[in-house]
Design a protein around this motif. Structure first.
Motif, short mmCIF file in Angstrom:
data_model
loop_
_atom_site.label_atom_id
_atom_site.label_comp_id
_atom_site.label_asym_id
_atom_site.label_seq_id
_atom_site.Cartn_x
_atom_site.Cartn_y
_atom_site.Cartn_z
N VAL A 159 45.24 52.29 56.43
CA VAL A 159 44.78 53.21 55.39
C VAL A 159 45.37 52.67 53.99
CG1 VAL A 159 44.65 55.62 54.17
CG2 VAL A 159 44.06 55.26 56.60
N CYS A 160 46.78 52.28 54.14
CA CYS A 160 47.25 51.94 53.06
C CYS A 160 47.14 50.42 52.59
CB CYS A 160 48.87 51.96 53.39
SG CYS A 160 49.53 53.62 53.68
N SER A 161 46.49 49.61 53.48
CA SER A 161 46.29 48.39 53.02
C SER A 161 44.84 47.92 52.86
CB SER A 161 46.80 47.15 54.01
OG SER A 161 46.66 47.74 55.30
N LEU A 162 44.01 48.34 53.92
CA LEU A 162 42.64 47.87 53.97
C LEU A 162 41.75 48.16 52.60
CD1 LEU A 162 40.85 45.83 55.31
CD2 LEU A 162 40.09 48.04 56.88
N PRO A 163 41.90 49.50 52.22
CA PRO A 163 40.83 50.09 51.13
C PRO A 163 41.39 49.33 49.78
CG PRO A 163 41.42 51.75 52.37
CD PRO A 163 42.27 50.71 52.96
N PRO A 164 42.89 49.26 49.59
CA PRO A 164 43.20 48.43 48.34
C PRO A 164 42.88 46.88 48.34
CG PRO A 164 44.94 50.01 49.26
CD PRO A 164 43.79 49.95 50.20
N PHE A 165 42.92 46.60 49.63
CA PHE A 165 42.38 45.02 49.80
C PHE A 165 41.15 44.79 49.10
CE2 PHE A 165 40.53 41.91 52.39
CZ PHE A 165 41.12 40.63 51.71
N LEU A 166 40.21 45.53 49.71
CA LEU A 166 38.69 45.44 49.70
C LEU A 166 38.53 45.88 47.95
CD1 LEU A 166 37.30 47.45 52.52
CD2 LEU A 166 37.45 44.81 52.10
N LEU A 167 39.23 46.76 47.54
CA LEU A 167 39.06 47.12 45.95
C LEU A 167 39.53 45.84 45.18
CD1 LEU A 167 38.52 48.74 43.68
CD2 LEU A 167 40.76 49.86 43.64
N THR A 168 40.75 45.38 45.44
CA THR A 168 41.27 44.04 44.94
C THR A 168 40.37 42.78 44.94
OG1 THR A 168 43.71 45.00 45.19
CG2 THR A 168 43.23 42.63 44.66
N PHE A 169 39.82 42.74 46.27
CA PHE A 169 39.21 41.66 46.50
C PHE A 169 37.60 41.36 45.56
CE2 PHE A 169 35.77 39.17 48.75
CZ PHE A 169 36.18 38.06 48.73
N LEU A 170 37.16 42.85 45.63
CA LEU A 170 35.83 43.14 44.83
C LEU A 170 36.17 42.69 43.37
CD1 LEU A 170 34.21 46.01 46.70
CD2 LEU A 170 33.51 43.56 46.74
N SER A 171 37.27 43.34 42.80
CA SER A 171 37.56 43.31 41.26
C SER A 171 37.58 41.91 41.02
CB SER A 171 39.04 44.01 41.05
OG SER A 171 38.58 45.54 41.33
#
Length: 323
Positions: free
Chosen positions: A208-220
């Motif tokens: 929860v702490c790493s996967l959503p932020p990673f996806l948001l960062t990657f898409l950005s």
């Protein structure tokens, strides 16, 4: 064996951090190497923090988040490296159970906070590059404070759950942690309690702490790169793409190593590789972040030159007065 029977066994009062293996002849070399890394990390991040606070031209959303990241990296490195250095220097790698849980608590909080903060920084860059006309209104001072505070608070709340869960486990021996710092899975492995729930919750919270932020960062960054590729000037396109791609590589390395260690299925055979992956997000990332995010920027270089000029002028003034 039941939990009551375990209670009658010897209770562990300290752990032994095995670090990178039992090779005393390598300790002096490792000590010098990690001492150099620690000093460079602290110096670079303190420099960024001082510049973002003292220089009016750097009082922008981007540098506000960079200042937060620098502060986080200082705490992050200081939580792990000094204890490791003492082990190399004196050979004593023991750590009390309470200090071990304290180290793990702050490590987990700061790691989670960094995941959220990197995502916030990528969103800030996305707005600046892809939505420049709307950037001033969307990224207001109030929103910056809210996003920064949310990153820190979310990190500390999420790991409080894990630390409470792991600290309630029974540890009856052995007490040797196959790692260079107190981490969740190596500690869980030593428990004489039922650890299935603790391991599952650790993976879930880490995901929860790493996967959503990673996806948001990657898409950005993906949208940023697409926008950059549309820049008419070849020189401007190359410069912007070089900066964005470097940021993306460091961010992917950070998230990838965390996801590999905590989210993928955990097996005993992964202990050594996990130790190597842990070096990326605990030691290397705090080292390279000041260089990648700040010291390559034109604004930071100019602010650094001004501070250096003021310092030299101040020293010259003191010399004149002494004479």
């Amino acid at each position: 064996m039941t939990k009551k029977e375990w209670k009658n066994k010897t209770v562990v009062t300290e752990f032994i951090l095995l670090g990178f293996g039992n090779s005393p002849e390598l300790d002096p070399l490792l000590f010098l190497m990690f001492l150099f890394i620690y000093l460079v990390t602290i110096t670079g991040n303190i420099l960024i923090l001082v510049l973002t606070v003292t220089n009016q031209h750097l009082h922008t959303p981007m540098y506000f988040f960079l200042g937060n990241l620098a502060c986080l990296e200082i705490c992050y490195s200081s939580n792990i490296l000094p204890r490791m250095l003492l082990g190399f220097l004196g050979g004593d790698r023991s750590i009390s159970v309470s200090r071990c849980f304290t180290q793990y608590y702050f490590f987990g909080c700061l790691a989670a906070a960094e995941c959220y903060l990197l995502a916030v920084m990528s969103y800030d860059r996305y707005l600046a590059v892809c939505k420049p006309l709307h950037y001033p209104s969307r990224m207001s001072s109030k929103l910056c404070l809210q996003l920064g505070a949310a990153s820190w608070i979310s990190g500390f709340i999420s790991n409080s759950i894990l630390t409470s869960l792991i600290s309630n486990l029974d540890f009856c021996g052995p007490n040797e942690i196959e790692h260079f710092f107190c981490d969740s899975f190596p500690m869980i492995k030593l428990s004489c309690s039922d650890t299935q729930m603790a391991g599952f919750v650790t993976s879930v919270v880490a995901g929860v702490c790493s996967l959503p932020p990673f996806l948001l960062t990657f898409l950005s960054y993906l949208y940023i790169i697409i926008t950059v590729m549309r820049i008419p000037s070849a020189t401007g396109r190359q410069k912007a793409f070089s900066t964005c791609s470097t940021h993306l590589i460091v961010v992917v390395l950070f998230y990838w190593s965390i996801l590999t260690v905590y989210v993928l299925p955990h097996r005993d055979t992964q202990t050594s590789p996990n130790k190597v992956f842990s070096v990326f997000y605990t030691i290397l990332t705090p080292l390279v972040n000041p260089l990648i995010y700040s010291l390559r920027n034109k604004e930071v270089k100019e602010a650094l030159q001004k501070q250096a000029s003021r310092f030299l002028a101040f020293r010259g003034l003191l010399s004149v007065k002494r004479k």
